[in-house]
Write a protein that holds these residues in place. Sequence first.
Motif, mmCIF file in Angstrom:
data_model
loop_
_atom_site.group_PDB
_atom_site.id
_atom_site.type_symbol
_atom_site.label_atom_id
_atom_site.label_comp_id
_atom_site.label_asym_id
_atom_site.label_seq_id
_atom_site.Cartn_x
_atom_site.Cartn_y
_atom_site.Cartn_z
ATOM 1 N N MET A 232 0.003 3.772 6.509
ATOM 2 C CA MET A 232 -0.308 2.889 5.435
ATOM 3 C C MET A 232 0.093 1.307 5.779
ATOM 4 O O MET A 232 -0.430 0.681 5.464
ATOM 5 C CB MET A 232 0.659 3.147 4.081
ATOM 6 C CG MET A 232 0.179 4.342 3.470
ATOM 7 S SD MET A 232 1.056 5.922 3.970
ATOM 8 C CE MET A 232 1.065 7.145 2.791
ATOM 9 N N GLY A 233 1.240 1.280 6.415
ATOM 10 C CA GLY A 233 1.754 -0.138 6.916
ATOM 11 C C GLY A 233 0.805 -0.736 7.701
ATOM 12 O O GLY A 233 1.044 -2.132 7.560
ATOM 13 N N ILE A 234 -0.087 -0.120 8.488
ATOM 14 C CA ILE A 234 -0.765 -0.864 9.423
ATOM 15 C C ILE A 234 -1.877 -1.643 8.844
ATOM 16 O O ILE A 234 -2.196 -2.570 8.991
ATOM 17 C CB ILE A 234 -1.527 0.238 10.411
ATOM 18 C CG1 ILE A 234 -2.256 -0.313 11.543
ATOM 19 C CG2 ILE A 234 -2.508 1.191 9.413
ATOM 20 C CD1 ILE A 234 -2.766 0.552 12.590
ATOM 21 N N TYR A 235 -1.921 -1.280 7.351
ATOM 22 C CA TYR A 235 -3.081 -2.178 6.614
ATOM 23 C C TYR A 235 -2.498 -3.415 6.257
ATOM 24 O O TYR A 235 -3.294 -4.410 6.340
ATOM 25 C CB TYR A 235 -3.350 -1.519 5.546
ATOM 26 C CG TYR A 235 -4.389 -0.056 5.814
ATOM 27 C CD1 TYR A 235 -5.868 -0.284 5.924
ATOM 28 C CD2 TYR A 235 -4.137 1.151 5.816
ATOM 29 C CE1 TYR A 235 -6.393 0.745 6.453
ATOM 30 C CE2 TYR A 235 -4.710 2.300 6.204
ATOM 31 C CZ TYR A 235 -6.147 2.173 6.526
ATOM 32 O OH TYR A 235 -6.810 3.278 6.953
ATOM 33 N N PRO A 236 -1.480 -3.692 5.380
ATOM 34 C CA PRO A 236 -0.999 -4.941 5.306
ATOM 35 C C PRO A 236 -0.696 -5.516 6.590
ATOM 36 O O PRO A 236 -0.947 -6.848 6.599
ATOM 37 C CB PRO A 236 0.340 -4.540 4.773
ATOM 38 C CG PRO A 236 0.409 -3.221 4.036
ATOM 39 C CD PRO A 236 -0.611 -2.677 4.902
ATOM 40 N N LEU B 124 0.926 -1.171 -0.077
ATOM 41 C CA LEU B 124 0.104 0.114 -0.002
ATOM 42 C C LEU B 124 0.812 1.169 -0.005
ATOM 43 O O LEU B 124 1.731 1.429 0.874
ATOM 44 C CB LEU B 124 -0.873 0.136 1.234
ATOM 45 C CG LEU B 124 -1.901 1.105 1.395
ATOM 46 C CD1 LEU B 124 -2.769 1.461 0.086
ATOM 47 C CD2 LEU B 124 -2.545 1.299 2.518
ATOM 48 N N GLY B 125 0.814 2.183 -0.878
ATOM 49 C CA GLY B 125 1.568 3.247 -1.255
ATOM 50 C C GLY B 125 1.093 4.377 -1.915
ATOM 51 O O GLY B 125 0.197 3.857 -2.914
ATOM 52 N N PHE C 1 -6.661 -4.596 -1.900
ATOM 53 C CA PHE C 1 -7.194 -4.997 -0.386
ATOM 54 C C PHE C 1 -7.482 -3.953 0.504
ATOM 55 O O PHE C 1 -8.050 -3.914 1.345
ATOM 56 C CB PHE C 1 -6.143 -5.965 0.070
ATOM 57 C CG PHE C 1 -5.060 -5.053 0.683
ATOM 58 C CD1 PHE C 1 -5.056 -4.737 2.042
ATOM 59 C CD2 PHE C 1 -3.822 -4.517 0.012
ATOM 60 C CE1 PHE C 1 -3.868 -4.116 2.641
ATOM 61 C CE2 PHE C 1 -2.954 -3.911 0.687
ATOM 62 C CZ PHE C 1 -2.906 -3.588 1.843
ATOM 63 N N HIS C 2 -6.878 -2.530 0.042
ATOM 64 C CA HIS C 2 -7.482 -1.519 0.854
ATOM 65 C C HIS C 2 -8.959 -1.165 0.988
ATOM 66 O O HIS C 2 -9.579 -1.028 1.805
ATOM 67 C CB HIS C 2 -6.610 -0.173 0.457
ATOM 68 C CG HIS C 2 -6.620 1.018 1.387
ATOM 69 N ND1 HIS C 2 -6.347 0.757 2.593
ATOM 70 C CD2 HIS C 2 -6.933 2.100 0.983
ATOM 71 C CE1 HIS C 2 -6.665 1.935 3.128
ATOM 72 N NE2 HIS C 2 -6.652 2.982 2.118
ATOM 73 N N ALA D 221 -2.353 -4.096 -4.340
ATOM 74 C CA ALA D 221 -2.917 -5.726 -4.335
ATOM 75 C C ALA D 221 -2.408 -6.391 -3.222
ATOM 76 O O ALA D 221 -1.561 -6.034 -2.600
ATOM 77 C CB ALA D 221 -2.361 -6.276 -5.531
ATOM 78 N N CYS D 222 -3.261 -7.445 -2.733
ATOM 79 C CA CYS D 222 -2.693 -8.670 -1.995
ATOM 80 C C CYS D 222 -3.034 -10.154 -2.601
ATOM 81 O O CYS D 222 -4.240 -10.095 -3.172
ATOM 82 C CB CYS D 222 -3.858 -8.319 -0.651
ATOM 83 S SG CYS D 222 -3.283 -9.636 0.738
#
Length: 336
Positions: free
Chosen positions: A178-182, A153-154, A251-252, A236-237
């Motif tokens: 942003m990193g909290i989402y992955p 995510l970025g 995925f966000h 993407a995830c």
Amino acid sequence: METIGWGILATGKIAHTFARDLALVPGARLAAVGSRRAESAQAFAQEYGAAAAHGSYEELVSDPAVDVVYIATPHALHLDNARLAFEAGKHVLCEKPLTLDVAAAEEMVRLAHRHDRFLMEAMWTACHPVIRALQKRIRSGEFGTPRHLHAELGFRVDAPPEGRMFNPELGASALLDMGIYPLIVAHLLLGPAERLTATGDLSERGIDLDIAITGRYPGGALATMTASMTSYSSRACEIATDRGRIRFDDFHHPDRAVFTPYRPGRGSWAVEPGEPVVVDGGEPVLGRGYGNEIAEVGRCLREGLRESPLVPHEQTLALLRQMDDLRAQVGVSFPV
């Protein structure tokens, strides 16, 4: 509580998105908005139909029409804002991350217990119908055993140096924003991380602009995750299993996940009738997904709960422990 009165504390960008989704949730109404500037509160109230506009946070939390306060300020201010709401007898939904570090988050949880109030981190991802449906089907073994997850995510942030996204005193951080989402997607779909390792690129003021994370999860599953404030990712995830692959195009804000099984001897990813398998959640996504977390808060309050089973306090604290450790690995600390 047939209708729950919401108060929005602060009027920044995220508050506007929240207010739009709030209007879509049955049994929820925007009772009031509060800002440090009266004119900002009045403009927000007029745009979204709030019954009252307050020129201070103290006035907002004192409004008897407000049952629960949504805190939409920068991360560094969350604990003080939540304390104000709890002392006024209000329940709290606080934007993610709950605080800058786990020690402050533990204090917020203690305050919620002391005042016997509901507290939930605004982790809408954990309330999202598609994520919840996929989580259940992965746990059932329907798609095989997950072995590797990749999520990114970025986006490029163009903001002034003193703005929230670049100011260390306000908790600026690609990891926290942003990193909290992955990290939460990996946590929900793979389980609690056993080990995380990070590398990052820092700004001149010492905040992480880009971060890459590798992780080990229960059963030997692995994850690779990235977050960026300097470049545009695919959002993407993908999850590789011993039976095939699961993919979110975004995925966000997912509208579905797709499982494609691997068929040995048939030209690799041959698709048969009924494939691929689409996971769509089975219930509506309310707006951008914030509506689903609003509905979850409403459900919990009507049932007399003090924390949500979808976003329990321990899950919030576990993610903050992870981020405390990852920030230390890349050399980021906050003045506060």
